[in-house]
Structures are given as structure tokens and as C-alpha cells.
Design a protein around this motif. Structure first.
Motif, PDB file in Angstrom:
ATOM      1  N   UNK A  61       0.816  -1.207   0.000  1.00  0.00           N
ATOM      2  CA  UNK A  61       0.000   0.000   0.000  1.00  0.00           C
ATOM      3  C   UNK A  61       0.854   1.263   0.000  1.00  0.00           C
ATOM      4  N   UNK A  62       1.902   1.257   0.822  1.00  0.00           N
ATOM      5  CA  UNK A  62       2.812   2.405   0.889  1.00  0.00           C
ATOM      6  C   UNK A  62       3.526   2.604  -0.441  1.00  0.00           C
ATOM      7  N   UNK A  63       3.985   1.506  -1.047  1.00  0.00           N
ATOM      8  CA  UNK A  63       4.677   1.583  -2.331  1.00  0.00           C
ATOM      9  C   UNK A  63       3.767   2.150  -3.412  1.00  0.00           C
ATOM     10  N   UNK A  64       2.529   1.669  -3.448  1.00  0.00           N
ATOM     11  CA  UNK A  64       1.572   2.174  -4.431  1.00  0.00           C
ATOM     12  C   UNK A  64       1.300   3.661  -4.227  1.00  0.00           C
ATOM     13  N   UNK A  65       1.240   4.082  -2.966  1.00  0.00           N
ATOM     14  CA  UNK A  65       1.015   5.493  -2.664  1.00  0.00           C
ATOM     15  C   UNK A  65       2.164   6.348  -3.184  1.00  0.00           C
ATOM     16  N   UNK A  66       3.398   5.909  -2.953  1.00  0.00           N
ATOM     17  CA  UNK A  66       4.567   6.674  -3.409  1.00  0.00           C
ATOM     18  C   UNK A  66       4.597   6.765  -4.936  1.00  0.00           C
ATOM     19  N   UNK A  67       4.280   5.651  -5.619  1.00  0.00           N
ATOM     20  CA  UNK A  67       4.245   5.668  -7.085  1.00  0.00           C
ATOM     21  C   UNK A  67       3.139   6.600  -7.572  1.00  0.00           C
ATOM     22  N   UNK A  68       1.983   6.560  -6.903  1.00  0.00           N
ATOM     23  CA  UNK A  68       0.880   7.443  -7.306  1.00  0.00           C
ATOM     24  C   UNK A  68       1.253   8.905  -7.112  1.00  0.00           C
ATOM     25  N   UNK A  69       1.956   9.206  -6.024  1.00  0.00           N
ATOM     26  CA  UNK A  69       2.411  10.574  -5.776  1.00  0.00           C
ATOM     27  C   UNK A  69       3.355  11.023  -6.889  1.00  0.00           C
ATOM     28  N   UNK A  70       4.238  10.136  -7.323  1.00  0.00           N
ATOM     29  CA  UNK A  70       5.175  10.443  -8.408  1.00  0.00           C
ATOM     30  C   UNK A  70       4.424  10.808  -9.680  1.00  0.00           C
ATOM     31  N   UNK A  71       3.405  10.024 -10.008  1.00  0.00           N
ATOM     32  CA  UNK A  71       2.616  10.283 -11.214  1.00  0.00           C
ATOM     33  C   UNK A  71       1.851  11.599 -11.075  1.00  0.00           C
ATOM     34  N   UNK A  72       1.323  11.872  -9.881  1.00  0.00           N
ATOM     35  CA  UNK A  72       0.598  13.126  -9.665  1.00  0.00           C
ATOM     36  C   UNK A  72       1.522  14.342  -9.766  1.00  0.00           C
ATOM     37  N   UNK A  73       2.783  14.190  -9.343  1.00  0.00           N
ATOM     38  CA  UNK A  73       3.743  15.288  -9.508  1.00  0.00           C
ATOM     39  C   UNK A  73       3.961  15.562 -10.997  1.00  0.00           C
ATOM     40  N   UNK A  74       3.998  14.493 -11.795  1.00  0.00           N
ATOM     41  CA  UNK A  74       4.078  14.671 -13.249  1.00  0.00           C
ATOM     42  C   UNK A  74       2.883  15.434 -13.778  1.00  0.00           C
ATOM     43  N   UNK A  75       1.709  15.126 -13.260  1.00  0.00           N
ATOM     44  CA  UNK A  75       0.491  15.843 -13.645  1.00  0.00           C
ATOM     45  C   UNK A  75       0.588  17.322 -13.288  1.00  0.00           C
ATOM     46  N   UNK A  98      -0.187  19.610 -23.040  1.00  0.00           N
ATOM     47  CA  UNK A  98       0.225  19.465 -21.644  1.00  0.00           C
ATOM     48  C   UNK A  98      -0.949  19.064 -20.751  1.00  0.00           C
ATOM     49  N   UNK A  99      -2.113  19.662 -20.986  1.00  0.00           N
ATOM     50  CA  UNK A  99      -3.278  19.352 -20.162  1.00  0.00           C
ATOM     51  C   UNK A  99      -3.825  17.953 -20.453  1.00  0.00           C
ATOM     52  N   UNK A 100      -3.700  17.501 -21.704  1.00  0.00           N
ATOM     53  CA  UNK A 100      -4.106  16.132 -22.034  1.00  0.00           C
ATOM     54  C   UNK A 100      -3.207  15.131 -21.308  1.00  0.00           C
ATOM     55  N   UNK A 101      -1.890  15.389 -21.339  1.00  0.00           N
ATOM     56  CA  UNK A 101      -0.947  14.519 -20.623  1.00  0.00           C
ATOM     57  C   UNK A 101      -1.238  14.557 -19.128  1.00  0.00           C
ATOM     58  N   UNK A 102      -1.569  15.742 -18.613  1.00  0.00           N
ATOM     59  CA  UNK A 102      -1.920  15.868 -17.193  1.00  0.00           C
ATOM     60  C   UNK A 102      -3.119  14.991 -16.870  1.00  0.00           C
ATOM     61  N   UNK A 103      -4.101  14.959 -17.764  1.00  0.00           N
ATOM     62  CA  UNK A 103      -5.270  14.122 -17.562  1.00  0.00           C
ATOM     63  C   UNK A 103      -4.915  12.640 -17.536  1.00  0.00           C
ATOM     64  N   UNK A 104      -4.063  12.207 -18.467  1.00  0.00           N
ATOM     65  CA  UNK A 104      -3.624  10.814 -18.490  1.00  0.00           C
ATOM     66  C   UNK A 104      -2.910  10.454 -17.185  1.00  0.00           C
ATOM     67  N   UNK A 105      -2.028  11.351 -16.732  1.00  0.00           N
ATOM     68  CA  UNK A 105      -1.324  11.117 -15.461  1.00  0.00           C
ATOM     69  C   UNK A 105      -2.312  11.060 -14.301  1.00  0.00           C
ATOM     70  N   UNK A 106      -3.334  11.917 -14.350  1.00  0.00           N
ATOM     71  CA  UNK A 106      -4.343  11.926 -13.297  1.00  0.00           C
ATOM     72  C   UNK A 106      -5.078  10.596 -13.203  1.00  0.00           C
TER      73      UNK A 106
END
Length: 315
Positions: free
Chosen positions: A14-28, A225-233
Motif C-alpha cells: 500500500x505504501x509503495x503504491x502510494x509513493x508511485x501514485x504521488x510520483x505520477x501526480x507530480x508529473x500531472x 500538456x493538459x491532455x498529458x496531465x489528464x492521463x497522469x491523473x
């Protein structure tokens, strides 16, 4: 695998998934920042609508596309969508009214609120060690942001727009914490992709109501950029929802702090922001707080195992 080992394994996952999700959200967030000045409602639409595509791809890969929208709890999903859109909209509003350091710092009240709300509304047992780790992590964030807190250093009081921004950021943090609890409740009966698909669909429809408030024509680069942000989201939402399936909300929430570290790295390499000594010191504290939670949960798992082995079976 023993029950305690399974619990420990799931917590780490769960912690690992959270950290990966945070990484993707930073990309967004990086894509949204690079897109420049765009109305908040328009950003919410792009972030929600284009998030649907990776979710659909994920469902097709798992062979679950036909039953993606199937649920016995539609009103729970709509409630989660309303809360999530409110948090996003207020967060973007705060960013347009406040300097970035203030908005970031105020947003970091969310993990602490998740821990508090988890105790009050979900009945999760919050040990003093976990409270301490969350507080230490928040202190690290404040150390990072303190030198740049222009509102605190200003000789003048807040103007009306800044006051609105502060209120919006704090309310967004509280609403976002409630959204995390709703997700935690939904994962008990719903599939991860179903939760995310309902959220993105609900948010896309709700964001269209902001059209009369001034959407603008976008350049090809802004649109991309906003389309990529949506994909990352969408991808980040799948990962984040899965994280709350494997561990308690109060365990997972503090790892939201890792976005500050990632933000420092991205800021330097993408936007040329130079990291200060305060940022480095605060970053070490934030990471240390997260590592302490992992270590403490492992120790508790070992203690429960020893206790069970020392207790004679009842017969």
C-alpha cells in the motif's frame, strides 16, 4: 504466509503504491504548471476527462471493461465525485490567489487531517508513534517552505483575495481528506478501476458547469500538456485507490509528503528552481518520518507474532 506477515506485506504494498501514485501526480502537476494561466474549471475538465482513457485501457487489459460501471453504490460514487471535484476546484482557486509556497504548505494539512478523520469517522486505532511521524513530516514541510512564506514576512496584512486563497486551500485540504475516507470506504466493496472511472466521469460532467465562467482558447502546447496531465491523473488515481485497498488510510496518508521531495527534483531540472539548505534539511525529515512509519509497522507485526506464539492455544 502467516496473517501478520501478510498484513505487513500488504501494508508495504500500500505504501509503495502510494509513493508511485504521488510520483505520477507530480508529473500531472508539472504539466499543469507548464501550461501556464488556464481557468481552474477548464483544468479540472482536462484532468478528469482525459483520465478516463488510461482507466479504460486498464479495464480492457484486465478484461473487465463490460462491467466497468457496474455498481450497487452509485450514490456513494457520486458523493465521492462531488467531494473530489470540490477539493480540486478549491485547490486550483487557491493557487491563483496565493504564492505557490503558501498553497503547498496549506495543502499539506491534508495527510494530518486524514489521520484525524480516520480515528474519528473510521474508528482506526492511531498509535502515538504514527501521530508523531505525521507531525514530524509536517514540520519538515514547514522547514522547507518557511523562508518563502511571503505572507508571514510581509509587513502588510492579507488582502481580500489572499484571505480567500488561504480559506480555499484549508477547505480544499479538509475536503480532500474526506475524499480519501470515502475511497477507503468504497474499496471494501468496489473494484479499483470502477471507483476511478466513476470519479473521472462525474468530475468531467461537473466541470462543464464552469464553462460560463470563462474558459479560454488553448495553444497546441497548452492543450497537449493538459491532455498529458489528464492521463497522469487517471493513472495516479488507479494507483492511489489501490494503495488504500492494501493499508489503512492513516498509514498511507503521510507518504503524500514525498511529493515535496519530487517537486524539488522536478523544479530544479524542469523549471530551474535552485534547492535551498532548508529544503534539503526538511526533505530529510520528511523522508525520515515515512521510513519510521514503515519500521514501526514492521516492529508491531513482529511483536504480534511473538505474542501469539507465546500464548497457549485455547481448547
Amino acid at each position: 504466509m502467516t496473517v501478520d506477515h501478510a498484513v505487513g506485506h500488504n501494508t508495504l504494498r500500500g505504501i509503495t503504491l502510494k509513493i508511485v501514485s504521488v510520483t505520477v501526480f507530480v508529473g500531472m502537476q508539472t504539466c499543469i504548471k507548464a501550461a501556464g494561466d488556464v481557468p481552474a474549471g477548464q483544468i479540472v475538465f482536462f484532468r478528469s476527462f482525459f483520465a478516463i482513457f488510461p482507466i479504460i485501457a486498464f479495464l480492457a487489459f484486465k478484461g473487465e471493461l463490460a462491467t466497468a460501471f457496474t455498481t450497487k453504490r452509485p450514490f456513494n460514487h457520486i458523493a465521492r465525485g462531488l467531494v473530489g471535484v470540490g477539493a480540486m476546484g478549491l485547490g486550483f482557486f487557491a493557487l491563483t490567489r496565493l504564492p505557490l509556497p503558501e498553497a503547498i504548505t496549506l495543502n499539506y494539512a491534508q495527510p494530518l487531517l486524514v489521520v484525524m478523520f480516520s480515528s474519528v469517522f473510521l474508528g482506526e486505532t492511531i498509535r502515538v508513534y504514527r501521530w508523531s511521524a505525521v507531525a514530524v513530516g509536517l514540520a519538515g514541510v514547514l522547514i522547507i517552505s518557511w523562508p518563502e512564506l511571503t505572507l508571514l514576512n510581509s509587513a502588510q496584512g492579507l488582502n481580500d483575495q489572499e484571505v480567500l486563497g488561504v480559506m480555499a486551500a484549508l477547505i480544499a485540504a479538509a475536503i480532500s481528506a474526506v475524499a480519501m475516507l470515502l475511497v477507503r470506504n468504497l474499496v471494501q466493496t468496489e473494484k479499483t478501476a470502477t471507483i476511478v472511472l466513476w470519479f473521472s466521469s462525474t468530475a468531467s460532467v461537473l466541470s462543464l458547469f464552469t464553462l460560463p465562467f470563462g474558459w479560454q482558447a488553448l495553444t497546441p502546447m497548452q492543450a497537449a500538456l493538459l491532455v498529458v496531465a489528464g492521463f497522469c491523473g487517471g493513472l495516479g488515481q488507479i494507483l492511489m485507490t489501490a494503495a488504500y485497498r492494501h493499508a489503512e488510510a492513516s498509514v498511507v496518508a503521510p507518504f503524500e509528503y514525498t511529493s515535496m521531495i519530487l517537486g524539488v527534483v522536478v523544479g530544479y531540472f524542469v523549471f530551474g528552481d535552485v534547492t535551498s539548505l532548508n529544503t534539503l534539511i526538511g526533505g530529510v525529515i520528511v523522508v525520515g518520518a515515512g521510513i519510521f512509519i514503515i519500521w514501526r509497522e514492521r516492529q508491531l507485526g513482529l511483536e504480534r507474532t511473538r505474542t501469539r506464539r507465546a500464548t497457549p492455544p485455547q481448547g
